[in-house]
Scaffold this motif. Structure first.
Motif, mmCIF file in Angstrom:
data_model
loop_
_atom_site.group_PDB
_atom_site.id
_atom_site.type_symbol
_atom_site.label_atom_id
_atom_site.label_comp_id
_atom_site.label_asym_id
_atom_site.label_seq_id
_atom_site.Cartn_x
_atom_site.Cartn_y
_atom_site.Cartn_z
ATOM 1 N N ALA A 74 0.825 -1.206 0.000
ATOM 2 C CA ALA A 74 0.000 0.000 0.000
ATOM 3 C C ALA A 74 0.857 1.254 0.000
ATOM 4 C CB ALA A 74 -0.925 -0.009 1.208
ATOM 5 N N LYS A 75 2.043 1.141 0.597
ATOM 6 C CA LYS A 75 2.963 2.277 0.665
ATOM 7 C C LYS A 75 4.104 2.156 -0.336
ATOM 8 C CE LYS A 75 2.137 3.148 5.591
ATOM 9 N NZ LYS A 75 2.749 3.251 6.936
ATOM 10 N N ASN A 76 4.111 1.071 -1.103
ATOM 11 C CA ASN A 76 5.193 0.821 -2.069
ATOM 12 C C ASN A 76 6.552 0.812 -1.377
ATOM 13 O OD1 ASN A 76 3.420 0.679 -4.312
ATOM 14 N ND2 ASN A 76 3.378 2.909 -4.426
ATOM 15 N N MET A 77 6.623 0.114 -0.255
ATOM 16 C CA MET A 77 7.843 0.083 0.535
ATOM 17 C C MET A 77 8.318 -1.342 0.757
ATOM 18 S SD MET A 77 8.787 3.205 1.231
ATOM 19 C CE MET A 77 9.955 2.897 2.561
ATOM 20 N N LEU A 78 9.633 -1.491 0.791
ATOM 21 C CA LEU A 78 10.294 -2.741 1.130
ATOM 22 C C LEU A 78 11.211 -2.461 2.310
ATOM 23 C CD1 LEU A 78 11.085 -5.733 0.264
ATOM 24 C CD2 LEU A 78 12.969 -4.647 -0.987
ATOM 25 N N TYR A 79 11.318 -3.418 3.222
ATOM 26 C CA TYR A 79 12.129 -3.218 4.415
ATOM 27 C C TYR A 79 13.065 -4.399 4.647
ATOM 28 C CZ TYR A 79 8.337 0.075 5.313
ATOM 29 O OH TYR A 79 7.409 1.081 5.196
ATOM 30 N N LEU A 80 14.154 -4.121 5.351
ATOM 31 C CA LEU A 80 15.034 -5.178 5.817
ATOM 32 C C LEU A 80 15.439 -4.821 7.249
ATOM 33 C CD1 LEU A 80 16.493 -7.826 5.035
ATOM 34 C CD2 LEU A 80 18.516 -6.412 4.573
ATOM 35 N N GLN A 81 14.886 -5.556 8.194
ATOM 36 C CA GLN A 81 15.248 -5.392 9.596
ATOM 37 C C GLN A 81 16.465 -6.256 9.865
ATOM 38 O OE1 GLN A 81 13.882 -3.381 12.065
ATOM 39 N NE2 GLN A 81 15.629 -4.078 13.291
ATOM 40 N N MET A 82 17.539 -5.642 10.290
ATOM 41 C CA MET A 82 18.792 -6.350 10.514
ATOM 42 C C MET A 82 19.135 -6.305 11.997
ATOM 43 S SD MET A 82 20.992 -5.052 7.218
ATOM 44 C CE MET A 82 21.202 -3.401 7.862
ATOM 45 N N ASN A 83 19.130 -7.442 12.632
ATOM 46 C CA ASN A 83 19.443 -7.550 14.055
ATOM 47 C C ASN A 83 20.735 -8.314 14.257
ATOM 48 O OD1 ASN A 83 16.966 -6.271 14.643
ATOM 49 N ND2 ASN A 83 15.889 -8.225 14.722
ATOM 50 N N ILE A 84 21.295 -8.171 15.426
ATOM 51 C CA ILE A 84 22.537 -8.858 15.809
ATOM 52 C C ILE A 84 23.563 -8.708 14.685
ATOM 53 C CG2 ILE A 84 23.474 -10.926 16.864
ATOM 54 C CD1 ILE A 84 20.647 -11.973 17.203
ATOM 55 N N LEU A 85 23.807 -7.477 14.308
ATOM 56 C CA LEU A 85 24.711 -7.206 13.196
ATOM 57 C C LEU A 85 26.125 -7.673 13.520
ATOM 58 C CD1 LEU A 85 23.397 -3.712 12.160
ATOM 59 C CD2 LEU A 85 23.562 -5.688 10.660
ATOM 60 N N LYS A 86 26.813 -8.120 12.479
ATOM 61 C CA LYS A 86 28.189 -8.584 12.594
ATOM 62 C C LYS A 86 29.069 -7.760 11.655
ATOM 63 C CE LYS A 86 26.595 -13.345 13.277
ATOM 64 N NZ LYS A 86 26.673 -14.748 12.783
ATOM 65 N N PRO A 87 30.341 -7.650 11.926
ATOM 66 C CA PRO A 87 31.232 -6.909 11.019
ATOM 67 C C PRO A 87 31.165 -7.427 9.583
ATOM 68 C CG PRO A 87 32.343 -7.278 13.097
ATOM 69 C CD PRO A 87 31.044 -8.045 13.163
ATOM 70 N N GLU A 88 30.942 -8.713 9.410
ATOM 71 C CA GLU A 88 30.863 -9.280 8.059
ATOM 72 C C GLU A 88 29.584 -8.890 7.328
ATOM 73 O OE1 GLU A 88 31.507 -10.919 10.913
ATOM 74 O OE2 GLU A 88 30.592 -12.931 10.911
ATOM 75 N N ASP A 89 28.663 -8.217 8.008
ATOM 76 C CA ASP A 89 27.475 -7.688 7.339
ATOM 77 C C ASP A 89 27.759 -6.354 6.657
ATOM 78 O OD1 ASP A 89 25.515 -8.834 10.121
ATOM 79 O OD2 ASP A 89 25.717 -9.785 8.157
ATOM 80 N N SER A 90 28.935 -5.802 6.889
ATOM 81 C CA SER A 90 29.290 -4.514 6.278
ATOM 82 C C SER A 90 29.321 -4.648 4.761
ATOM 83 C CB SER A 90 30.661 -4.053 6.781
ATOM 84 O OG SER A 90 30.643 -3.833 8.174
#
Length: 123
Positions: A74-90
């Motif tokens: 309805a809002k034309n939005m996509l999301y990515l919730q990223m938890n417990i981030l790690k340095p390799e997620d950079s």
């Protein structure tokens, strides 16, 4: 379809970030969408995908259980919730819209791409 990703930034290991992707133009409400990322010196890799209804999601093993993809058609939005981030997620994170409606990890079938938003995770 034009895609605009946002929400990246600097975070400490263990923290959370939420990426957003706004779709405009011919909307992507009938298309599966996904997130990919590219770290310096590495190939772009699949992160997560969601079907056009939102009923089906797919994750790379490296983020499963930590990241959650969602969408609001309805809002034309996509999301990515990223938890417990790690340095390799950079990496630079890209949102993309597929030519089909089912979620998948095949980069070649994603026709529309956003400009990317950078995520840096410090240890």
């Amino acid at each position: 379809v034009q895609l605009q990703a946002s929400g990246g930034g600097l975070a400490q290991a263990g923290a959370s970030l939420r990426l957003s992707c706004a779709a405009s133009g011919r909307t992507a409400s009938n298309n599966a969408m996904g997130w990919f990322r590219q770290a310096p010196g590495k190939e772009r890799e699949f992160v997560a995908a969601i079907s056009w209804t939102g009923a089906t999601t797919l994750y790379a093993d490296s983020v499963k259980g930590r990241f959650t993809i969602s969408r609001d058609n309805a809002k034309n939005m996509l999301y990515l919730q990223m938890n417990i981030l790690k340095p390799e997620d950079s990496a630079i994170y890209y949102c993309a819209a597929s030519i089909g409606s089912m979620s998948h990890s095949n980069e070649r079938l994603y026709k529309y791409w956003g400009q990317g938003t950078e995520v840096t995770v410090s240890s």
